[in-house]
Scaffold this motif. Structure first.
Motif, short mmCIF file in Angstrom:
data_model
loop_
_atom_site.label_atom_id
_atom_site.label_comp_id
_atom_site.label_asym_id
_atom_site.label_seq_id
_atom_site.Cartn_x
_atom_site.Cartn_y
_atom_site.Cartn_z
N LEU A 75 -11.30 -5.51 1.43
CA LEU A 75 -11.38 -5.98 0.05
C LEU A 75 -11.38 -4.78 -0.88
O LEU A 75 -12.25 -3.90 -0.76
N ARG A 76 -10.42 -4.73 -1.81
CA ARG A 76 -10.28 -3.58 -2.70
C ARG A 76 -10.12 -4.04 -4.14
O ARG A 76 -9.46 -5.05 -4.41
N LEU A 77 -10.70 -3.26 -5.04
CA LEU A 77 -10.64 -3.54 -6.48
C LEU A 77 -10.01 -2.35 -7.20
O LEU A 77 -10.40 -1.20 -6.96
N THR A 78 -9.04 -2.61 -8.05
CA THR A 78 -8.46 -1.55 -8.87
C THR A 78 -8.77 -1.84 -10.33
O THR A 78 -8.69 -2.98 -10.79
N VAL A 79 -9.14 -0.79 -11.06
CA VAL A 79 -9.39 -0.85 -12.50
C VAL A 79 -8.58 0.26 -13.14
O VAL A 79 -8.79 1.44 -12.84
N ASP A 80 -7.65 -0.11 -13.99
CA ASP A 80 -6.74 0.85 -14.61
C ASP A 80 -6.88 0.78 -16.13
O ASP A 80 -6.90 -0.30 -16.73
N GLY A 81 -6.97 1.95 -16.76
CA GLY A 81 -7.02 2.03 -18.22
C GLY A 81 -6.01 3.02 -18.74
O GLY A 81 -5.70 4.02 -18.08
N ARG A 82 -5.45 2.73 -19.91
CA ARG A 82 -4.43 3.59 -20.50
C ARG A 82 -4.58 3.59 -22.02
O ARG A 82 -4.84 2.56 -22.64
N LEU A 83 -4.41 4.77 -22.61
CA LEU A 83 -4.40 4.92 -24.06
C LEU A 83 -3.18 5.73 -24.47
O LEU A 83 -2.85 6.74 -23.83
N GLN A 84 -2.51 5.30 -25.53
CA GLN A 84 -1.36 6.04 -26.04
C GLN A 84 -1.51 6.23 -27.54
O GLN A 84 -1.84 5.28 -28.27
N GLY A 85 -1.28 7.44 -28.00
CA GLY A 85 -1.39 7.74 -29.42
C GLY A 85 -0.18 7.26 -30.20
O GLY A 85 0.75 6.68 -29.67
N ARG A 86 -0.20 7.52 -31.48
CA ARG A 86 0.87 7.07 -32.37
C ARG A 86 2.18 7.78 -32.06
O ARG A 86 2.19 8.95 -31.68
N ALA A 87 3.28 7.05 -32.27
CA ALA A 87 4.61 7.59 -31.98
C ALA A 87 5.56 7.20 -33.11
O ALA A 87 5.17 6.51 -34.06
N ILE A 88 6.80 7.68 -33.01
CA ILE A 88 7.83 7.34 -33.99
C ILE A 88 9.09 6.91 -33.27
O ILE A 88 9.31 7.25 -32.11
N GLN A 89 9.91 6.15 -33.98
CA GLN A 89 11.27 5.85 -33.54
C GLN A 89 12.11 5.64 -34.79
O GLN A 89 11.98 4.63 -35.46
N GLY A 90 12.94 6.63 -35.11
CA GLY A 90 13.68 6.55 -36.35
C GLY A 90 12.70 6.53 -37.51
O GLY A 90 11.82 7.38 -37.63
N ILE A 91 12.81 5.51 -38.38
CA ILE A 91 11.88 5.39 -39.50
C ILE A 91 10.69 4.50 -39.15
O ILE A 91 9.85 4.23 -39.99
N TYR A 92 10.63 4.04 -37.90
CA TYR A 92 9.47 3.28 -37.44
C TYR A 92 8.27 4.20 -37.25
O TYR A 92 8.38 5.34 -36.81
N LEU A 105 2.21 13.61 -29.67
CA LEU A 105 1.76 12.37 -29.04
C LEU A 105 0.90 12.70 -27.82
O LEU A 105 1.25 13.57 -27.03
N GLY A 106 -0.22 12.01 -27.70
CA GLY A 106 -1.09 12.18 -26.54
C GLY A 106 -1.24 10.89 -25.76
O GLY A 106 -1.28 9.80 -26.35
N ILE A 107 -1.31 11.00 -24.45
CA ILE A 107 -1.44 9.84 -23.57
C ILE A 107 -2.46 10.17 -22.49
O ILE A 107 -2.46 11.28 -21.94
N ALA A 108 -3.32 9.22 -22.20
CA ALA A 108 -4.31 9.39 -21.13
C ALA A 108 -4.32 8.14 -20.28
O ALA A 108 -4.32 7.02 -20.80
N VAL A 109 -4.34 8.35 -18.96
CA VAL A 109 -4.36 7.23 -18.02
C VAL A 109 -5.40 7.52 -16.94
O VAL A 109 -5.47 8.63 -16.42
N LEU A 110 -6.21 6.53 -16.66
CA LEU A 110 -7.20 6.65 -15.60
C LEU A 110 -7.07 5.45 -14.68
O LEU A 110 -7.16 4.30 -15.12
N ASN A 111 -6.82 5.72 -13.40
CA ASN A 111 -6.64 4.66 -12.40
C ASN A 111 -7.71 4.81 -11.33
O ASN A 111 -7.95 5.91 -10.82
N ASN A 112 -8.35 3.70 -11.00
CA ASN A 112 -9.43 3.71 -10.00
C ASN A 112 -9.18 2.65 -8.95
O ASN A 112 -8.89 1.49 -9.28
N THR A 113 -9.32 3.01 -7.68
CA THR A 113 -9.27 2.05 -6.58
C THR A 113 -10.59 2.11 -5.82
O THR A 113 -10.95 3.14 -5.25
N PHE A 114 -11.32 0.98 -5.85
CA PHE A 114 -12.62 0.88 -5.18
C PHE A 114 -12.45 0.13 -3.86
O PHE A 114 -11.90 -0.98 -3.85
N THR A 115 -12.93 0.71 -2.78
CA THR A 115 -12.97 0.01 -1.50
C THR A 115 -14.31 -0.70 -1.40
O THR A 115 -15.35 -0.09 -1.11
#
Length: 711
Positions: A612-629, A595-605
């Motif tokens: 005044l501040r702006l945050t832009v956050d992105g996240r990606l998660q790959g495929r996973a399993i749980q039991g037979i799921y 499983l791979g996970i990537a997260v990028l968080n940005n805070t702009f002043t």
């Protein structure tokens, strides 16, 4: 495919100024429960983790190490982040991950304590309290991947030290907070808090009211195989769930300081909740259901600390949660039409006594005992519809249960500092766990090594063992119908506790770059997984013990900066997981996945005057399993705008979360004769909050005299 393409493009766009924000978070494969899979009530709990991040302001370190723990300056870490309560603030710590609404640390469950005091409250009750406490109540946070036995906690622990004193004696400070959030429906929150600091007496008070409506949908497609004739039945259901709830949360804490390191404290936490939910199902099955819920919680704790290292305390918890359900369901020739009353009442007591000694040459010694006992009064009563000739024998049996649990824990440990570079902490706990089903003794060793080879370099090696006990309701021999009656939740009185062994190595470079490797082995892993009955058209949800679960992973969290206008952090996680169960109904499995996970968080002043501040956050998660799921890939893209004014005493925050509506994974099963797909709704949300801090003033002289009655 189109949704995922937009998600990747959106996260890439948010990441263009590659320097990412300021916090780090580990990610863990999500754990699905019947609540999130069927009812949709826990849809917001997210089947993935929101990776935490490590904020670094300039080059000043925000973390320092001591024997077995890392101390974070969390108030400074969240200073520019859109965080307004303690729960959200904790997710800004390195390695902290939200999994199905629960916090994890370093890919394992974590216990959160306030001011070093472990509570009898359930995890969800504690989280409700953390979400109610303003983030500015945090003084500092101590993170332990393996807590020594003297903390009365096994495994990972986060100790939140709250501010109890502000400025000079006689100072009062408070906060008023309001929040509006709109996804498909609207929800609201109002909060008021006060903090008083006297000469020897200090107190804090909190009241929170959360309320609003909810709406979510489930589109279920199933191919249900029947063993008797080998036929496969197609099930295509569409479920709409609507809810309305009100929750009142209150807290009163008092501290009286007799002398230095000599104090008495008392804390009361309470809550009252009402909820009303309806569900309408169409398709292969037609069903209407209504559930009314109410719950009360009262929790009180008394602690006494002496100057010579002796601590003693007692805690009491009372919890009562009755509910009622009406269900009318039709699918083919099957019919369910009944009314049920169910409830749970918990009485729990905890007593502890501990002693710590600071010895010569950097040695420390600690020992103590903890005793907890609880009585679970649970019931579930079914009533058929006499007008439609639904006979009593066609319904599950009524259940009335009185179940007692007792735990006795004895521990001892030592710590040793070898100069200023090497520190070690070792403890051993012996514990007896007794229920009507189990009566066992277990031994729990914990070893922590901290090495500081040079300034800005921290190594921590941790090893521990732990046991996690199942929830009270999960071990009751009861049956509950959900999903219009096609799905059934069954209790398991023979569910065993999980036993976890973990080892990890953490390296922190320049007090901001975090690298971590870990391995966990969990014996008797308890998970709730869907199973299509081969004997009738019925989905079964039941907590079962797998043979084991194993996880191994690597994490890297790297902050970037671009001048004074951008702080960012990139977090990358790679993980291998394996789950095995040799007696999962008639379908033994041994599954593993990378499983791979990537997260990028940005805070702009955007501006400092005004702030005044702006945050832009992105996240990606790959495929996973749980039991037979099989859990498909998912992700999230969110943006928040924060305006601070009135000298930092007022904060206005606006947000748009799950912009691409891709945060909710839609699990499926394709294993032997098991075939199910659940498509869950995911709604974009927008909201606005306002917080105003007031006070910092001294009381009038006569008022200060009046408070002396409390001394």
């Amino acid at each position: 495919m189109k949704r995922h393409a937009w998600l990747w493009m959106g996260c890439l766009f948010g990441a263009l100024p590659l320097p990412a924000q300021e916090n780090v978070k580990e990610e863990h494969v999500e754990t699905l429960s019947a609540d999130s899979l069927i009812t949709g009530d826990a849809r917001m709990d997210s089947l993935y983790r929101n990776l935490p991040e490590v904020l670094v302001v300039g080059e000043r370190p925000v973390v320092k190490a001591s024997a077995g723990k890392l101390e974070y300056d969390l108030p400074r870490m969240i200073r520019d982040r859109p965080v307004d309560n303690v729960f959200e603030a904790l997710k800004e710590l390195p390695g902290v991950v939200e999994q199905d609404g629960a916090l994890t640390l370093g890919m394992q469950g974590v216990t959160v304590v306030l001011d070093g005091k472990v509570t009898n409250m359930s995890t969800q009750q504690l989280y409700a309290l953390l979400k109610s406490l303003p983030a500015d109540r945090i003084e500092r946070v101590e993170v332990m991947y393996n807590a020594p036995a003297r903390y009365q906690v096994r495994g990972a622990m986060i100790n939140v030290r709250l501010r109890h004193r502000i400025g000079d004696p006689g100072v009062v400070q408070g906060e008023l907070y309001g929040k509006y959030n709109q996804d498909h429906e609207a929800s609201f929150e109002e909060r008021a808090s006060l903090l008083y600091n006297g000469n020897k007496f200090s107190a804090d008070f909190l009241y929170v009211h959360t309320h609003g409506d909810s709406f979510n949908t489930t589109d279920k497609e199933a191919r249900h195989w029947q063993q008797a004739d080998g036929s496969t039945h197609l099930v295509d259901n569409y479920e709409e769930m609507r809810g309305r709830s009100h929750t009142h949360t209150f807290r009163l804490g008092t501290d009286y300081h007799l002398a230095e390191n000599h104090s008495l404290s008392f804390v009361y936490n309470g809550s009252y909740m009402t909820g009303h939910n309806t569900q309408h199902t169409t398709g292969t099955q037609t069903a209407d259901s209504r559930t009314d819920q109410t719950s009360w919680l009262h929790n009180g704790r008394f602690d006494y600390q002496t100057p010579f290292g002796l601590k003693a305390g007692a805690e009491f918890t009372w919890y009562n949660a009755p509910d009622k359900q009406w269900l009318d369901s039709r699918m083919g020739e099957q019919c369910l039409d009944f009314y049920t009353e169910a409830g749970q009442r918990i009485n729990a007591w905890k007593f502890y006594l501990s002693q710590e000694h600071s010895l010569k040459n950097g040695w420390g010694l600690n020992y103590g005992t903890v005793y907890t006992t609880s009585i679970d009064h649970s019931y579930q009563m079914y009533y058929g519809n006499e007008e439609r000739e639904i006979e009593r024998e066609e319904l599950p049996d009524d259940v009335r249960s009185r179940r007692r649990e007792q735990t006795l824990n004895l521990y001892a440990g030592f710590s040793k500092s070898f100069g200023k570079k090497l520190m070690t902490d070792f403890s051993l706990a012996v514990e007896r766990y007794k229920t009507p089903v189990w009566d066992e003794w277990d031994v729990y060793p914990v070893l922590n090594l901290t090495y500081l080879p040079a300034d800005g370099h921290i190594f921590q090696l941790n090893f521990s063992s732990d046991k996690s006990y199942p929830g009270y309701w999960a071990v009751q021999d009861v049956v509950s119908y959900v999903g219009g009656g096609y799905s059934e939740i069954q209790g398991n009185p023979f569910l065993k506790p999980e036993i976890d062994y973990s080892a990890s190595l953490t390296y922190i470079l320049k007090s901001k770059y975090v690298f971590r490797a870990w391995f966990n082995h969990t014996k008797d892993r308890a998970l709730q997984t869907l199973y299509q009955s081969p004997d009738e058209l019925l989905e079964l949800y039941r907590y079962l013990n797998f043979d084991f679960e194993q996880q191994a992973g690597l994490q890297a969290s790297v902050p970037f900066k671009a001048g004074s206008w951008l702080n960012s952090r990139l977090t990358l996680i790679g993980m291998w997981m394996r789950q095995k169960d040799s007696d999962f109904y008639d379908l033994p499995f041994d599954r593993h996945r990378l499983l791979g996970i990537a997260v990028l968080n940005n805070t702009f002043t955007l501006s400092r005057k005004p702030d005044l501040r702006l945050t832009v956050d992105g996240r990606l998660q790959g495929r996973a399993i749980q039991g037979i799921y099989d859990i498909p890939s998912c992700g999230d893209l969110s943006a928040t705008l924060r305006y601070t004014f009135l000298g930092g005493n007022a904060v206005l925050t606006a947000w748009c979360r799950d912009i691409l509506e891709t945060s909710m994974p839609c699990p499926q099963i394709r294993y032997e004769h098991q075939w199910v797909t659940n498509e869950y709704s995911s709604f974009r949300s927008v909201g606005l909050s306002f917080a105003w801090k007031f006070g910092g003033y001294k009381e009038k002289k006569r008022e200060a005299v009046d408070t002396s009655r409390f001394k």
